[in-house]
Design an enzyme around this catalytic site. Structure first.
Site, PDB file in Angstrom:
ATOM      1  N   ASP A  31     -14.129   9.839  15.862  1.00  0.00           N
ATOM      2  CA  ASP A  31     -14.534  10.014  14.472  1.00  0.00           C
ATOM      3  C   ASP A  31     -16.021  10.349  14.430  1.00  0.00           C
ATOM      4  OD1 ASP A  31     -15.176   9.336  11.532  1.00  0.00           O
ATOM      5  OD2 ASP A  31     -13.030   8.938  11.626  1.00  0.00           O
ATOM      6  N   LEU A 257      14.087   3.844  -6.558  1.00  0.00           N
ATOM      7  CA  LEU A 257      14.632   3.850  -7.917  1.00  0.00           C
ATOM      8  C   LEU A 257      14.091   2.645  -8.686  1.00  0.00           C
ATOM      9  CD1 LEU A 257      18.391   4.918  -7.524  1.00  0.00           C
ATOM     10  CD2 LEU A 257      16.505   6.255  -8.472  1.00  0.00           C
ATOM     11  N   CYS A 267      -0.345  10.274  -0.605  1.00  0.00           N
ATOM     12  CA  CYS A 267       0.658  11.270  -0.205  1.00  0.00           C
ATOM     13  C   CYS A 267       1.329  11.980  -1.375  1.00  0.00           C
ATOM     14  CB  CYS A 267       1.733  10.608   0.662  1.00  0.00           C
ATOM     15  SG  CYS A 267       1.130  10.019   2.252  1.00  0.00           S
TER      16      CYS A 267
END
Length: 440
Positions: A31, A257, A267
């Site tokens: 990183d 659901l 996402c």
């Protein structure tokens, strides 16, 4: 065992690197953020993810997992290089690939032999070929030739249960163009392969599309039940029983659901917009997904209307807000419903006492624009005390077992907005609350 580099120590990169090292591979995580790398070497992880810290600390101790800012060393000394950097949405909704292509350029700059380059980041269809072109052009500038393969290996991790998802996946998707690459990736996932995890072998473009199609379908499923919930409220039906009966149909399944204030996270919002943009770029219409994006934003505003319509004028009223992260068991607030709902209520004059088990650090800066309206609380009942309403925005487990007598005594208004449907409406009404769920 393989020698692996993972470039990017965000959510996907750190989880992938840590667990691959737990599989027995030697992994180097890379990183550019020196402070993050320094903390990781001390066993301090930058995200809240149950079980991850222990895995990082254990494998770093046994020298299977290391952290560095030196990408040259990582590329030169590893055979498989995962690209797991961010792909934030651009202004037009497409995925911004600048970080992915920058890593590809670095790989081409330092490559010293055959490498397998793995796209782990969620990227649009065609990115694998762009990565390949970037590496080839960089090698050409160096006037050297090294063989390499690009692989698409999308992740399907749920924040809050990523360790379980990585170690017990429904499937592993590998998109590649050579048998050599497939065999190397099978070795990377050998532990799962031996456990008979389904392995989907396909070309790069299909693997890239699988990720977007899966996330878009789940986002669409959430939005569908939210819209059914809105109709249920008007006709006197109970969306929870509707969803349960639907889920008992094997063709549908009960997962995703659950009616609520809309989806969020790193996402679904990003991937639905990106998929719609991919379709547009190729002259196709993907209207179901475009509508899903609009309906999800509308759902957040419906929660605002629900509160205002129930309470009337909320100018000067104080609301206890329980949970601001986009889901429980994470500190992630990216595109969380709270980031729309709270500012909209603040515009109408509401004040807030907010408590989230892990959301404080990120919440302070993400809600900077309404900081004058927020008092941060240290626990659930401190947030509820002397307020006019309780609002559950995130279904953390500790909010499922509230002492209702205590809540009733602390909350003078008795308004209870259960935007995750974790309480029974009839019980709450019998307890003396003015209860409002979603679709019940």
């Amino acid at each position: 065992m393989s020698k692996i580099a993972v470039v990017g120590t965000g959510y996907v990169g750190l989880v992938s690197g840590a667990i691959l090292s737990d599989f027995g591979h030697t992994v180097t995580c890379v990183d550019v953020n020196e402070n993050k790398i320094s903390d990781l070497k001390k066993g301090i992880i930058p995200i809240y993810e149950p079980g991850l810290e222990t895995i990082v600390q254990k494998n770093h101790y046994y020298k299977r997992l290391d952290f560095t800012t030196d990408i040259q060393h990582a590329v030169e000394n590893n055979d498989v290089i995962f690209i797991a950097v961010g792909t934030p949405p651009a202004d037009d909704g497409s995925a911004d690939l600048q970080f992915v292509l920058s890593v590809a350029q670095s790989i081409g700059t330092y490559m010293n032999g055959y490498k397998v380059i793995v796209d782990k980041s969620t990227v649009p269809v065609g990115t694998g070929q762009k990565v390949k072109d970037m590496i080839n052009s960089t090698l050409l500038e160096r006037e050297v030739e090294y063989p390499f393969d690009v692989v698409s290996n999308p992740e399907f991790l749920r924040e809050g249960s990523a360790v379980q998802d990585f170690t017990h996946p429904d499937r592993v998707v590998i998109g590649a163009e050579s048998q050599r690459a497939f065999e190397i990736m099978k070795e990377v996932y050998r532990v799962l392969y031996l456990n008979e995890t389904p392995l989907v072998e396909t070309n790069i473009e299909t693997a890239e599309m699988i990720k977007y199609a899966a996330n878009a379908f789940l986002a669409m499923k959430i939005t569908f039940i939210n819209e059914i919930a809105n109709v249920c409220e008007k006709v006197g039906a109970d969306v929870q029983k509707v969803a349960k009966a639907m889920g008992q149909d094997g063709r549908i399944s009960p997962k995703f659901l659950h009616a609520g204030p809309g989806y969020g996270g790193s996402c679904f919002p990003k991937d639905t917009m990106a998929l719609a943009k991919i379709a547009q770029d190729y002259g196709e219409t993907i209207s179901l997904i475009e509508t899903t994006v609009k309906a999800n934003e509308r759902q957040k505003m419906k929660m605002v209307d629900k509160i205002v319509n129930a309470m009337g004028d909320i100018e000067g009223k104080t609301l206890a807000i329980l949970g601001i992260t986009f889901k429980p068991n994470t500190d992630d607030m990216r595109d969380a419903p709270s980031l729309v709902i709270l500012p909209e209520l603040a515009k109408r004059g509401a004040k807030f006492k907010v408590y989230d088990p892990e959301g404080l650090k990120e919440g302070i800066w993400r809600l900077e624009g309404i900081k004058e309206s927020i008092t941060w609380s240290e626990n659930t009942y401190e947030a509820i005390e002397n307020t006019d309403a309780t609002v559950i925005l995130t279904e953390w487990n500790e909010f499922r077992t509230l002492d209702l007598d205590k809540v009733r005594d602390l909350n003078g208004g008795r308004f209870f907005f259960d935007l995750r449907n974790i309480y029974n409406k009839n019980v709450m009404l019998d307890e003396g609350f003015k209860y409002y769920g979603v679709g019940v």
